[in-house]
Enzyme design. Structure first.
Site, PDB file in Angstrom:
ATOM      1  N   ARG A 112       0.928  -1.276   0.153  1.00 52.29           N
ATOM      2  CA  ARG A 112      -0.073   0.140   0.165  1.00 52.29           C
ATOM      3  C   ARG A 112       0.835   1.203  -0.018  1.00 52.29           C
ATOM      4  O   ARG A 112       1.898   1.286   0.876  1.00 52.29           O
ATOM      5  CB  ARG A 112      -0.877  -0.096   1.156  1.00 52.29           C
ATOM      6  CG  ARG A 112      -1.731   1.354   1.448  1.00 52.29           C
ATOM      7  CD  ARG A 112      -2.461   1.695   0.294  1.00 52.29           C
ATOM      8  NE  ARG A 112      -3.661   2.530   0.555  1.00 52.29           N
ATOM      9  CZ  ARG A 112      -3.428   3.926   0.696  1.00 52.29           C
ATOM     10  NH1 ARG A 112      -2.294   4.276   0.178  1.00 52.29           N
ATOM     11  NH2 ARG A 112      -4.424   4.731   0.778  1.00 52.29           N
ATOM     12  N   GLU A 167     -11.402   3.887  -4.678  1.00 56.39           N
ATOM     13  CA  GLU A 167     -11.430   2.562  -4.621  1.00 56.39           C
ATOM     14  C   GLU A 167     -12.130   1.830  -6.236  1.00 56.39           C
ATOM     15  O   GLU A 167     -12.894   2.295  -6.661  1.00 56.39           O
ATOM     16  CB  GLU A 167     -12.232   2.006  -3.526  1.00 56.39           C
ATOM     17  CG  GLU A 167     -11.580   2.358  -2.136  1.00 56.39           C
ATOM     18  CD  GLU A 167     -10.490   1.800  -2.096  1.00 56.39           C
ATOM     19  OE1 GLU A 167      -9.980   0.748  -2.433  1.00 56.39           O
ATOM     20  OE2 GLU A 167      -9.594   2.373  -1.210  1.00 56.39           O
ATOM     21  N   ARG A 172      -0.856  -5.194   4.841  1.00 58.35           N
ATOM     22  CA  ARG A 172      -0.153  -4.793   3.711  1.00 58.35           C
ATOM     23  C   ARG A 172       1.192  -3.981   4.217  1.00 58.35           C
ATOM     24  O   ARG A 172       1.271  -3.042   4.977  1.00 58.35           O
ATOM     25  CB  ARG A 172      -1.073  -3.819   2.635  1.00 58.35           C
ATOM     26  CG  ARG A 172      -2.139  -4.641   2.359  1.00 58.35           C
ATOM     27  CD  ARG A 172      -3.045  -3.686   1.330  1.00 58.35           C
ATOM     28  NE  ARG A 172      -3.533  -2.479   2.464  1.00 58.35           N
ATOM     29  CZ  ARG A 172      -4.385  -1.628   1.760  1.00 58.35           C
ATOM     30  NH1 ARG A 172      -5.065  -1.660   0.522  1.00 58.35           N
ATOM     31  NH2 ARG A 172      -4.926  -0.760   2.683  1.00 58.35           N
TER      32      ARG A 172
END
Length: 190
Positions: free
Chosen positions: A74, A82, A126
């Site tokens: 990320r 998104e 992430r």
């Protein structure tokens, strides 16, 4: 032994133990305090790492491979609309464009450099990192082109930009994109 002698022996033993504990306590050194960091303290950063792009998930998340291991990354800084996961069939405004831009810029097998931030993982597990490709800082470029906003988090009910090394440059990139109406700034309602 009489009761009186037993009481006297017990008292002497107790006094002896107390004196022994007091002497031993004074003889054991105090632990040294850990010095507080000073201005001259050097923090050793995690070195940059080179990876190959496996795929782009959306405008601010990619998968990279190093030594045969795939890692989801990320980006630190940009917050693209998104377009993956639960948003795949109904992306947010400008989400598809942001994802397409990232896919065009970060092609599979391209080498990128990850520069880790102070926090290594986000709440989803992430890896958090800045990404540099052959054209420079991808996060800053994404914001400057209007494919993402500067990431903000909520603290005490207020939306703030987290403190990170590229914060000022990213804020300026966002200001310029917004003023020019680039990308999501011209396409999406506020």
């Amino acid at each position: 032994m009489t009761a009186r002698r037993l009481a006297f022996a017990a008292a002497i033993t107790t006094v002896g133990l107390l004196i022994g504990v007091a002497v031993a306590d004074q003889m054991s050194p105090e632990p040294e305090p850990i010095p507080a960091p000073s201005a001259s303290t050097t923090i050793i950063p995690i070195p940059d790492a080179h990876f190959r792009i496996v795929r782009t998930i959306d405008g601010d998340t990619i998968v990279v491979r190093q030594h045969g291991v795939d890692t989801t990354v990320r980006l630190i800084g940009p917050d693209a609309p998104e377009s993956a996961g639960k948003y795949k069939n109904h992306p947010q405004c400008y989400g598809k464009e942001a994802a397409d831009y990232a896919k065009n810029q970060l092609a599979p097998d391209e080498q990128v450099t990850l520069t880790y931030g102070p926090r290594r993982l986000d709440r989803y597990g992430r890896t958090l990192s800045y990404i540099r490709d052959s054209d420079g800082d991808f996060g800053q470029r994404t914001i400057r082109m209007g494919y993402a906003r500067q990431y903000r988090e909520t603290r005490n009910g207020k939306r703030i930009v987290p403190n990170h090394p590229n914060r000022v440059a990213y804020q300026e990139a966002e200001r310029l994109a917004q003023e020019a109406g680039r990308g999501l700034w011209g396409a999406c309602p506020a």
